[in-house]
Design a protein around this motif. Sequence first.
Motif, short mmCIF file in Angstrom:
data_model
loop_
_atom_site.label_atom_id
_atom_site.label_comp_id
_atom_site.label_asym_id
_atom_site.label_seq_id
_atom_site.Cartn_x
_atom_site.Cartn_y
_atom_site.Cartn_z
N MET A 213 0.82 -1.21 0.00
CA MET A 213 0.00 0.00 0.00
C MET A 213 0.86 1.26 0.00
SD MET A 213 -2.98 -1.10 -0.39
CE MET A 213 -3.71 0.54 -0.34
N ASP A 214 1.99 1.24 0.70
CA ASP A 214 2.89 2.39 0.68
C ASP A 214 3.40 2.64 -0.74
OD1 ASP A 214 2.56 2.80 3.36
OD2 ASP A 214 4.47 1.91 3.96
N TYR A 215 3.76 1.56 -1.45
CA TYR A 215 4.25 1.70 -2.82
C TYR A 215 3.15 2.25 -3.73
CZ TYR A 215 5.26 0.32 -7.61
OH TYR A 215 5.42 0.32 -8.96
N LEU A 216 1.95 1.67 -3.67
CA LEU A 216 0.87 2.13 -4.53
C LEU A 216 0.51 3.58 -4.23
CD1 LEU A 216 -1.46 -1.02 -4.55
CD2 LEU A 216 0.14 -0.29 -6.31
N GLY A 217 0.57 3.93 -2.95
CA GLY A 217 0.25 5.31 -2.59
C GLY A 217 1.24 6.30 -3.18
N ARG A 218 2.54 5.97 -3.07
CA ARG A 218 3.57 6.87 -3.60
C ARG A 218 3.54 6.91 -5.12
NH1 ARG A 218 6.75 3.73 -0.25
NH2 ARG A 218 7.81 2.89 -2.09
N ARG A 219 3.32 5.76 -5.74
CA ARG A 219 3.49 5.65 -7.19
C ARG A 219 2.25 6.08 -7.96
NH1 ARG A 219 4.08 5.85 -11.81
NH2 ARG A 219 5.46 4.65 -13.16
N TYR A 220 1.04 5.79 -7.44
CA TYR A 220 -0.15 5.98 -8.26
C TYR A 220 -1.25 6.84 -7.63
CZ TYR A 220 1.82 2.20 -11.07
OH TYR A 220 2.64 1.44 -11.86
N PHE A 221 -1.48 6.73 -6.32
CA PHE A 221 -2.67 7.36 -5.77
C PHE A 221 -2.67 8.87 -5.90
CE2 PHE A 221 -3.66 3.63 -2.68
CZ PHE A 221 -4.03 2.87 -3.78
N GLN A 222 -1.50 9.47 -6.06
CA GLN A 222 -1.45 10.93 -6.23
C GLN A 222 -2.16 11.38 -7.50
OE1 GLN A 222 2.51 12.43 -7.42
NE2 GLN A 222 3.19 10.29 -7.43
N PHE A 223 -2.36 10.43 -8.44
CA PHE A 223 -3.01 10.77 -9.70
C PHE A 223 -4.50 10.43 -9.71
CE2 PHE A 223 1.44 9.52 -10.89
CZ PHE A 223 1.89 10.81 -11.11
N ALA A 224 -5.01 9.81 -8.64
CA ALA A 224 -6.44 9.47 -8.60
C ALA A 224 -7.27 10.75 -8.60
CB ALA A 224 -6.73 8.65 -7.35
N PRO A 225 -8.42 10.75 -9.28
CA PRO A 225 -9.05 9.62 -9.98
C PRO A 225 -8.67 9.51 -11.45
CG PRO A 225 -10.56 11.44 -9.92
CD PRO A 225 -9.31 11.93 -9.24
N ASN A 226 -7.59 10.14 -11.84
CA ASN A 226 -7.17 10.10 -13.24
C ASN A 226 -6.25 8.91 -13.50
OD1 ASN A 226 -8.51 12.57 -13.91
ND2 ASN A 226 -6.87 13.67 -12.85
N LEU A 227 -6.73 7.74 -13.13
CA LEU A 227 -5.99 6.49 -13.34
C LEU A 227 -6.84 5.55 -14.17
CD1 LEU A 227 -4.53 5.77 -9.77
CD2 LEU A 227 -3.20 6.27 -11.83
N ARG A 228 -6.19 4.82 -15.04
CA ARG A 228 -6.89 3.79 -15.82
C ARG A 228 -6.07 2.51 -15.78
NH1 ARG A 228 -7.00 1.82 -21.25
NH2 ARG A 228 -5.27 3.21 -21.82
N TYR A 229 -6.74 1.42 -15.43
CA TYR A 229 -6.07 0.12 -15.39
C TYR A 229 -6.92 -0.87 -16.17
CZ TYR A 229 -4.06 -4.23 -13.63
OH TYR A 229 -3.46 -5.46 -13.53
N GLU A 230 -6.32 -1.47 -17.17
CA GLU A 230 -7.01 -2.49 -17.97
C GLU A 230 -6.17 -3.76 -17.99
OE1 GLU A 230 -7.88 -1.08 -21.85
OE2 GLU A 230 -9.28 0.49 -21.17
N MET A 231 -6.84 -4.91 -17.88
CA MET A 231 -6.16 -6.19 -17.83
C MET A 231 -6.81 -7.15 -18.80
SD MET A 231 -5.90 -8.93 -14.71
CE MET A 231 -7.61 -9.40 -14.98
N THR A 232 -5.98 -7.90 -19.53
CA THR A 232 -6.47 -8.94 -20.43
C THR A 232 -5.89 -10.28 -19.98
OG1 THR A 232 -6.51 -7.37 -22.28
CG2 THR A 232 -6.60 -9.72 -22.82
N PRO A 233 -6.69 -11.14 -19.36
CA PRO A 233 -6.17 -12.42 -18.85
C PRO A 233 -5.89 -13.41 -19.98
CG PRO A 233 -8.53 -12.31 -18.52
CD PRO A 233 -8.12 -10.97 -19.08
N HIS A 234 -4.95 -14.31 -19.71
CA HIS A 234 -4.61 -15.36 -20.68
C HIS A 234 -4.73 -16.74 -20.01
CE1 HIS A 234 -3.53 -12.39 -23.64
NE2 HIS A 234 -2.62 -11.85 -22.83
N ASP A 235 -3.62 -17.36 -19.69
CA ASP A 235 -3.65 -18.68 -19.08
C ASP A 235 -4.27 -18.60 -17.68
OD1 ASP A 235 -2.18 -19.78 -21.26
OD2 ASP A 235 -0.39 -18.86 -20.42
N VAL A 236 -5.20 -19.50 -17.41
CA VAL A 236 -5.86 -19.55 -16.11
C VAL A 236 -5.79 -20.99 -15.60
CG1 VAL A 236 -7.99 -19.15 -14.82
CG2 VAL A 236 -7.42 -17.69 -16.78
#
Length: 289
Positions: A213-236
């Motif tokens: 959580m410390d890493y995500l806070g420093r790296r990304y949360f400062q830009f919220a809510p202007n964040l976009r995350y998209e994931m495409t799964p493959h092998d399950v």
Amino acid sequence: MLLMRGVREGVFVFACSLCFVVVPQSHAQTPSAAEEIPLERCDRLPVVTVKIDKTDMRFLVDTGATTMLNLKSFSSGRSKRISITSWSGTAATSAREVSLPELALGNHRLRDLKLPAIDLSPIGNACGGRIDGILGVDLLDKMGVTIDLKRQVALLGAQPVDVKATFDQMETAMRPCMTAFRLGKAEELEQCFDAEIVLYTPEGEFRGRRQVMDYLGRRYFQFAPNLRYEMTPHDVQVYGDALWYSYDYVIESPKDHIVGHGMAMCRMSDGRWRVLNMHNSWLGQEPKP
């Protein structure tokens, strides 16, 4: 192969990285009665007892590897029915080939096996117990073994699991977590992670909820809510109460545009899915003005 990393970094990474057994995709079925083999421990490494030449032997479970034997546990003088010759496969040049008339796990038996054998004593020394071999994905697949992590048993003869339905269930349950990340809702997102989560990124390795959580806070949360995350799964793949999958992903923020590939494991605990292990790599990063 995950063995030495599990010994070197501790059993948690080993356990998180286990690929146990690949369960073939199928339509949902009612499970039939399955034979249960208890998982033992060498320190915290999962071990099962197999019977070879009427002798109980302790094998480490690691389906990130193929099956191999501890050369020190087998010798040509041990049994007239077991022979050792030079190994000509892809194992180390010091390996030998051991011919076994039969290997039994519970009531399941495999006959006339030829397996590589090397010195595995460093693993036994590290976990503080005897390790006679490694039971890998090749033999587990032949015997139709699945692993129940919650109950700490190996299941033989269970019906296939509907992998797609399990993944869809997990993805639906985790959807609010994606929203929490985009909006920078730290308290909500923290509950999406297992207490012992391990996150690997090109920017570092983070263990436990606090570090993640410390890493995500420093790296990304400062830009919220202007964040976009998209994931495409493959092998399950499904491993008892855990689910592993690979994926491609995109993270967009006012700072940069990141494209990458990753692998993750989620497991059901306390009635909900949580992320247990995540390993992300970057395929490209483009800074924004």
